[in-house]
Design an enzyme around this catalytic site. Sequence first.
Site, mmCIF file in Angstrom:
data_model
loop_
_atom_site.group_PDB
_atom_site.id
_atom_site.type_symbol
_atom_site.label_atom_id
_atom_site.label_comp_id
_atom_site.label_asym_id
_atom_site.label_seq_id
_atom_site.Cartn_x
_atom_site.Cartn_y
_atom_site.Cartn_z
ATOM 1 N N ASP A 1 0.840 -1.185 0.000
ATOM 2 C CA ASP A 1 0.000 0.000 0.000
ATOM 3 C C ASP A 1 0.881 1.243 0.000
ATOM 4 O O ASP A 1 2.017 1.220 0.493
ATOM 5 C CB ASP A 1 -0.895 0.033 1.245
ATOM 6 C CG ASP A 1 -1.952 -1.053 1.249
ATOM 7 O OD1 ASP A 1 -2.203 -1.639 0.181
ATOM 8 O OD2 ASP A 1 -2.516 -1.308 2.335
ATOM 9 N N ARG A 2 0.335 2.343 -0.495
ATOM 10 C CA ARG A 2 1.076 3.599 -0.561
ATOM 11 C C ARG A 2 1.684 3.986 0.794
ATOM 12 O O ARG A 2 2.840 4.412 0.881
ATOM 13 C CB ARG A 2 0.146 4.724 -1.019
ATOM 14 C CG ARG A 2 0.804 6.096 -1.112
ATOM 15 C CD ARG A 2 -0.257 7.186 -1.219
ATOM 16 N NE ARG A 2 -1.027 7.061 -2.446
ATOM 17 C CZ ARG A 2 -0.733 7.700 -3.582
ATOM 18 N NH1 ARG A 2 0.306 8.516 -3.642
ATOM 19 N NH2 ARG A 2 -1.487 7.527 -4.654
#
Length: 340
Positions: A152-153
């Site tokens: 995930d970012r």
Amino acid sequence: MTDQPPADAPKREVLTLYVAEDEDGIRLDRWFRRRWPHLSNIQVQKMARSGQIRVDGARIKPEGRLTAGAAVRVPPIPDDTSRQAGDPHTLTERDIAFAKSLVLYEDDMVIALNKPHGLAVQGGTKTSRHVDRLLGAWGEGMERPRLVHRLDRDTSGVLLLGKGSEAAKRLAGAFARRQAKKTYWAIVIGNPKPYSGQIDMPLKKTGINDFEMMRPADRKDPKAEPAETAFSTISRASDRAAWMALRPFTGRTHQLRAHMAGIGHPILGDPKYGDDKSRELSGPLKLQLHARSIELDHPRGGLLKVTAPLSPEMKAGFAHFGFSEDEAEDDPFLGVKRIR
């Protein structure tokens, strides 16, 4: 768990890419649009129906579903005419230096990066700065490394790349077959009880794009995806928070975040899966989730294990709650196996 094409790679090259573990069940047309946002649905449909796109050697319809680890033949992709030479997508010397500074391990087949918080792995219509773009620091075409999984970012930590199609295929296969041992560190609100165990909680996607979330689902729901996570408490800050080790046995989108929220102990700093109490306790802390290590077979043989140092965001969480890295065991999941 996918090797990712650069948006500005030579367009006359036919590529073989692999479906990520958290993309299991995704539609072919969406898989393409996720990688090349400038493509229209009509372009993807034309390439699929003419047989230019193949999956594991077979034709597939645009709406066909992909399975984790599947090999996708990608024909030459039309240029994005909205991008011109010399635009911000072109890597600068500073970009290249930044990309190289992330390297934790590198040999002739594998690169492991220490992905920072806030850096997306893949691009999109509103994301021009991402890991995939930075891979041009190692060259283009066949020289360009390929992603074999994703983070995930806002999750920091170990991210693996394969050098060349064969290395990428073997690494991607290991992720698809659940052979990679991934250990994450997280700080959650409260103290999970028991202090160690396994979460067997199917999840299903709701919403779209930035509003997409994974929710607990009934096992009989046709949209439910099996999801299993092992957890172990490393240390506690009274009854306020706990430092956890997490090991996903499946690779669902947002799995760890959704599972910890699902058992009533959201990860701190999580704006999407947190609740009012966790947000209050988090204060200014960013997402307290870190891909600490990955262990799997090296493409040429032997064992590859890579560990990422704590990110600045996780260091802030450790300092706030008084945790110390030397409290952690080398492998808190030794001997732990999947329930199903």
